[in-house]
Write an enzyme that holds these catalytic residues in place. Structure first.
Site, PDB file in Angstrom:
ATOM      1  N   GLY A 284      44.681  35.306  48.106  1.00 51.24           N
ATOM      2  CA  GLY A 284      44.582  35.440  46.578  1.00 51.24           C
ATOM      3  C   GLY A 284      46.312  35.123  46.541  1.00 51.24           C
ATOM      4  O   GLY A 284      46.817  35.812  47.020  1.00 51.24           O
TER       5      GLY A 284
ATOM      6  N   GLN B 265      53.508  36.285  40.730  1.00 48.16           N
ATOM      7  CA  GLN B 265      54.328  36.799  42.185  1.00 48.16           C
ATOM      8  C   GLN B 265      55.111  35.975  42.400  1.00 48.16           C
ATOM      9  O   GLN B 265      55.809  35.737  43.728  1.00 48.16           O
ATOM     10  CB  GLN B 265      52.949  37.109  42.825  1.00 48.16           C
ATOM     11  CG  GLN B 265      52.071  38.189  43.027  1.00 48.16           C
ATOM     12  CD  GLN B 265      50.856  37.826  44.402  1.00 48.16           C
ATOM     13  OE1 GLN B 265      50.195  37.597  43.950  1.00 48.16           O
ATOM     14  NE2 GLN B 265      50.995  38.704  45.138  1.00 48.16           N
TER      15      GLN B 265
ATOM     16  N   CYS C  23      48.976  43.066  49.393  1.00 43.63           N
ATOM     17  CA  CYS C  23      49.120  42.085  48.883  1.00 43.63           C
ATOM     18  C   CYS C  23      50.415  41.534  48.958  1.00 43.63           C
ATOM     19  O   CYS C  23      51.251  42.056  49.401  1.00 43.63           O
ATOM     20  CB  CYS C  23      49.545  43.116  47.280  1.00 43.63           C
ATOM     21  SG  CYS C  23      50.031  42.434  45.879  1.00 43.63           S
ATOM     22  N   LEU C  24      51.363  40.303  48.756  1.00 46.53           N
ATOM     23  CA  LEU C  24      51.933  39.325  49.334  1.00 46.53           C
ATOM     24  C   LEU C  24      53.185  40.116  49.034  1.00 46.53           C
ATOM     25  O   LEU C  24      54.231  39.910  49.509  1.00 46.53           O
ATOM     26  CB  LEU C  24      51.931  38.289  49.089  1.00 46.53           C
ATOM     27  CG  LEU C  24      50.677  37.025  49.061  1.00 46.53           C
ATOM     28  CD1 LEU C  24      50.759  36.073  49.071  1.00 46.53           C
ATOM     29  CD2 LEU C  24      50.512  36.985  51.182  1.00 46.53           C
TER      30      LEU C  24
ATOM     31  N   HIS D  69      42.297  42.976  42.227  1.00 45.20           N
ATOM     32  CA  HIS D  69      43.456  42.519  42.311  1.00 45.20           C
ATOM     33  C   HIS D  69      44.245  41.286  41.790  1.00 45.20           C
ATOM     34  O   HIS D  69      45.768  42.215  41.526  1.00 45.20           O
ATOM     35  CB  HIS D  69      43.312  42.356  43.857  1.00 45.20           C
ATOM     36  CG  HIS D  69      45.077  42.884  44.865  1.00 45.20           C
ATOM     37  ND1 HIS D  69      44.766  43.983  45.324  1.00 45.20           N
ATOM     38  CD2 HIS D  69      45.560  41.731  44.409  1.00 45.20           C
ATOM     39  CE1 HIS D  69      46.328  43.516  45.563  1.00 45.20           C
ATOM     40  NE2 HIS D  69      46.810  41.895  45.493  1.00 45.20           N
ATOM     41  N   GLU D  70      44.057  40.819  41.577  1.00 47.02           N
ATOM     42  CA  GLU D  70      44.991  39.296  41.026  1.00 47.02           C
ATOM     43  C   GLU D  70      44.985  39.616  39.797  1.00 47.02           C
ATOM     44  O   GLU D  70      46.196  39.212  38.819  1.00 47.02           O
ATOM     45  CB  GLU D  70      43.727  38.052  41.444  1.00 47.02           C
ATOM     46  CG  GLU D  70      43.891  38.107  42.626  1.00 47.02           C
ATOM     47  CD  GLU D  70      45.440  37.728  43.357  1.00 47.02           C
ATOM     48  OE1 GLU D  70      46.203  37.419  42.825  1.00 47.02           O
ATOM     49  OE2 GLU D  70      45.118  38.064  45.184  1.00 47.02           O
TER      50      GLU D  70
ATOM     51  N   HIS E  59      46.784  41.329  38.020  1.00 43.72           N
ATOM     52  CA  HIS E  59      49.010  41.426  38.493  1.00 43.72           C
ATOM     53  C   HIS E  59      49.069  40.384  37.014  1.00 43.72           C
ATOM     54  O   HIS E  59      50.564  40.248  37.109  1.00 43.72           O
ATOM     55  CB  HIS E  59      48.887  40.159  39.541  1.00 43.72           C
ATOM     56  CG  HIS E  59      49.296  40.688  41.265  1.00 43.72           C
ATOM     57  ND1 HIS E  59      50.385  41.174  41.414  1.00 43.72           N
ATOM     58  CD2 HIS E  59      48.551  39.946  41.497  1.00 43.72           C
ATOM     59  CE1 HIS E  59      50.670  41.762  42.940  1.00 43.72           C
ATOM     60  NE2 HIS E  59      49.116  41.021  43.197  1.00 43.72           N
TER      61      HIS E  59
END
Ligand code: ZN
Length: 189
Positions: free
Chosen positions: A49, A54, A109-110, A151-152, A155
């Protein structure tokens, strides 16, 4: 199209509420390019995701990988992982909690590389969103899929998973996670 730099925790763009995307914008070349860049960046970074903030674009759009059947991601052989996920492009989402019962998973997380943290989230949600064709879709997701979604979509509100780690003894670097905490579920978003 290009793989874009992923912003890391501490960057202010990750901490602001993203702007809604207009119907005209969804049809634009620029927006299609943005989605393509998000895809390429997510694949390059091995995520399931990614949200536009991001890669530095403060717009309400995220790509979310939802497990097709069950949430037992680590049990899926690595070369079959992709087939096990439905990849959705989610624009201007609205979330309704359908079941508040907490469901806990180790998240990554990235934008927070090298760490894993245990987060409990509502186990079932309804998401209403616009797809890239400009159509409204409504989806109910539970278990690990509900976690990936939340989670996404966090963001898009300027929230990172680390904000939701209630017990910080369950926040760990990757090596230590593998050695001391790896139980059955993890993810990378
Ligand atoms: Zn993330």
């Amino acid at each position: 199209m290009a793989v874009r730099e992923v912003l890391k925790m501490g960057h202010p763009t990750l901490r602001v509420k993203a702007e809604p995307v207009s119907a005209e914008e969804i049809q634009s070349r620029e927006f299609k390019d943005l989605i393509q860049d998000m895809f390429e960046t997510m694949q390059e970074e091995d995520g399931i995701g990614i949200a536009a903030p991001q890669i530095g674009v403060s717009k309400q759009v995220a790509i979310v990988g939802v497990p097709k059947d069950n949430p037992r991601y680590p049990d899926v052989p690595e070369d079959e992982e992709e087939d096990d996920f439905d990849i959705l492009i989610v624009i201007n989402p609205k979330v309704t909690v359908l079941d508040k019962t907490p469901s806990g998973f180790w998240e990554g997380c990235l934008s927070v590389p090298g760490l894993r943290g245990y987060v409990e989230r509502p186990s079932k949600i309804k998401v209403e969103f616009t797809n890239p064709l400009g159509e409204t879709e409504v989806l109910e997701v539970s278990g690990f899929g509900a976690t990936v979604f939340q989670h996404e979509l966090d963001h898009l509100d300027g929230v990172l998973y680390v904000d939701r780690v209630a017990d910080t003894t369950k926040l760990s670097y990757m090596d230590e996670f593998m050695e001391f905490h790896d139980t059955d579920i993890e993810d990378e978003e």
